[in-house]
Design an enzyme around this catalytic site. Structure first.
Site, mmCIF file in Angstrom:
data_model
loop_
_atom_site.group_PDB
_atom_site.id
_atom_site.type_symbol
_atom_site.label_atom_id
_atom_site.label_comp_id
_atom_site.label_asym_id
_atom_site.label_seq_id
_atom_site.Cartn_x
_atom_site.Cartn_y
_atom_site.Cartn_z
ATOM 1 C CD GLN A 183 11.307 9.640 17.050
ATOM 2 O OE1 GLN A 183 11.450 9.872 18.239
ATOM 3 N NE2 GLN A 183 12.161 10.054 16.131
ATOM 4 C CG ASP A 220 9.351 11.256 30.165
ATOM 5 O OD1 ASP A 220 8.949 12.376 30.534
ATOM 6 O OD2 ASP A 220 8.890 10.664 29.187
#
Length: 523
Positions: free
Chosen positions: A72, A188
């Site tokens: 991103q 994560d």
């Protein structure tokens, strides 16, 4: 292999692009309201004046090469050190996209985390951070062996052998244990975020992408939902998560390594979440019938929905299936064991006696993980833990280290025979994982409680009387204060039911007094 509902600042070398969720975009980009959108647009149009204080000679030091991945906020490239010729990976993050303070803090936190973990054999090595007017550059070890995900998919039927899977899992658990000791949660863990150093079959595995990782204070919980859908723990979805969520994710990865399928699957994210919250993994379909009982037991102990009953990362490293071929010295100190010892100091005298009685009911196999922990702390292998060894162990617990732990007080509370040392029996009583014992096998828990209770109930009438308590403890003077905490119905004696509740609940010393609540950092 996994749907993603959160994002990091940039993709790691070789990783797939990450898709941010609406919630994540709102959190990092300024909200969904018209006012927030207007402010975000204005900020994006304005010149970026973000300063990190990092070195500013990146281009003089490194020559950038091919693109490895993107996310991103930026890209990851291969690069070469102009002086040494060494090849590295560089995560380049665009300052123009840092339109909110939270984006800046995310980058600072990731650099801080990489510095803190520098030197661990299973974590991508951090070299340095640089910046110029347009970008931040994070220079890291280049891992050219590809993602764990790619190797899984390349295997026959997308399955690892048990032996090879155990090698991979051991390395992931060592990363989690190291993070947790430092008060850090990765948040994560998935196959895309583990890279192999080289293309060799026995290449070491390296954890990467700490963009969602964060530090957490003892006893606190995260209340946001981040991670990747297939690997997310139930407590994350309930917005009350901690270090245990990393262990769940490793459990999901282990399931995939062994059978080539996900334990929780649906066509939509919401469907995956419902599966995670409601259902148990299937161990009936092929190839589970041909997989060893030890491997199945290991996965089941990691995929326990109650995080307090789940194995810790260090405990999982002590599991026989993982330990095969490993050495005791490889087991790191378990932060939960250090926490239990600190907590033991605050228990009432009766609860301490009760825990010692309970500890005496466990056999050698049941105590294997605590024996590994004892050996990890007993540096000189003398068979007992000294004050200095205890001080050294507690210093590893970084979230507490700066709070000035009173090591002598902890030693004195655990040291029942008052010889100034902690032997293994004393250690066990202070470090038992009560919630695991009570939640995972209720029948066995009941038998253990009965056996511990019987050590006090000398006449076998089903109650512990003041006189029996005095005889068991050898204490002089009034016994009434010891009885007060456990004697719920105030009949002057302790029933088995009251005894069991005592073992499962916090001590009276944790109940706020008229002088104010206790300070959990007082130790």
């Amino acid at each position: 292999m996994g749907a993603c509902f959160s994002s990091a600042s940039a993709a790691p070398a070789g990783a797939a692009e990450r898709r941010p969720s609406k919630e994540d975009k709102k959190r990092r980009r300024g909200g969904a309201s018209p006012e927030g959108a207007t402010k975000a647009a204005a900020a994006a149009a304005a010149p970026v004046r973000v300063e990190f204080g990092y070195e500013r000679d990146f281009e003089a030091r490194y020559e950038v090469g091919r693109l490895l991945g993107h996310g991103q906020f930026g890209y990851t490239f291969a690069a070469t050190d102009r002086q040494s010729g060494d090849r590295v990976a560089v995560k380049r993050i665009d300052k123009a996209k840092m339109t909110r303070p939270v984006a800046v803090e995310d980058v600072k936190r990731e650099v801080k985390i990489l510095k803190a973990l520098k030197g661990h054999e299973n974590i991508v090595h951090f070299y340095n951070a640089f910046e110029d007017d347009s970008y931040v550059y994070i220079v890291m070890e280049l891992c050219e062996g590809g993602e764990l995900l790619d190797r899984i998919l390349a295997k026959k039927n997308s399955r690892y052998s048990e032996k090879d899977a155990a090698v991979v899992v051991r390395q992931m658990l060592k990363v989690a244990a190291e993070c947790h000791l430092r008060g850090l949660v990765h948040r994560d863990m998935k196959p895309e975020n583990f890279l192999f150093k080289s293309n060799k079959e026995d290449s070491p595995l390296k954890a990467t992408d700490f963009g969602l990782s964060d530090f957490i204070k003892p006893g606190k919980k995260f209340h946001d939902i981040v991670g990747s859908a297939y690997y997310v723990a139930p407590e994350v979805l309930k917005r009350r998560s901690g270090p245990e969520s990393d262990v769940w994710s490793i459990g999901v990865i282990t399931y995939i390594l062994l059978c080539g399928r996900r334990p929780f699957w649906d066509k939509t994210e919401d469907g995956i979440f419902k599966e995670v919250l409601r259902n148990k993994p299937d161990f009936r379909k092929r190839p589970w019938s041909s997989i060893s009982p030890g491997a199945k037991d290991f996965v089941k102990r990691l995929l326990v929905k109650n995080p307090r009953a789940r194995l810790t990362a260090a405990q999982a490293l002590s599991h026989p299936w993982v330990r095969e071929g490993g050495e005791a010295s490889e087991i790191p100190v378990d932060i939960s064991v250090l926490s239990n010892m600190r907590q033991f100091v605050k228990y009432s005298r009766f609860k301490q006696f009760a825990l010692r009685a309970l500890a005496s009911t466990l056999n050698e196999e049941e105590l294997a993980d605590l024996k590994d922990q004892f050996d990890a702390i007993d540096i000189d292998k003398s068979g007992s833990i000294s004050i200095e060894e205890m001080r050294h162990a507690l210093a590893k617990d970084l979230p507490w280290r700066l709070k000035g732990p009173r090591v002598l007080e902890i030693i004195q509370a655990i040291d029942s025979n008052t010889d100034g040392l902690v032997d293994f029996k004393e250690f066990v009583a202070a470090t038992l994982h009560i919630h695991q014992m009570a939640e995972l096998d209720n029948e066995r828990w009941g038998i253990r409680c009965q056996a511990a209770f019987s050590k006090f109930d000398l006449d076998g009438d089903g109650y512990i009387t003041p006189e029996e308590l005095r005889m068991h403890t050898g204490l002089k003077g009034s016994i009434e204060p010891l009885l007060e905490e456990a004697d719920i119905d105030k009949d002057g004696r302790i029933s088995l039911s009251e005894f069991r509740k005592l073992l499962r609940t916090a001590s009276m010393s944790n109940v706020p007094s008229p002088r104010g609540p206790p300070n959990p950092q007082a130790l």
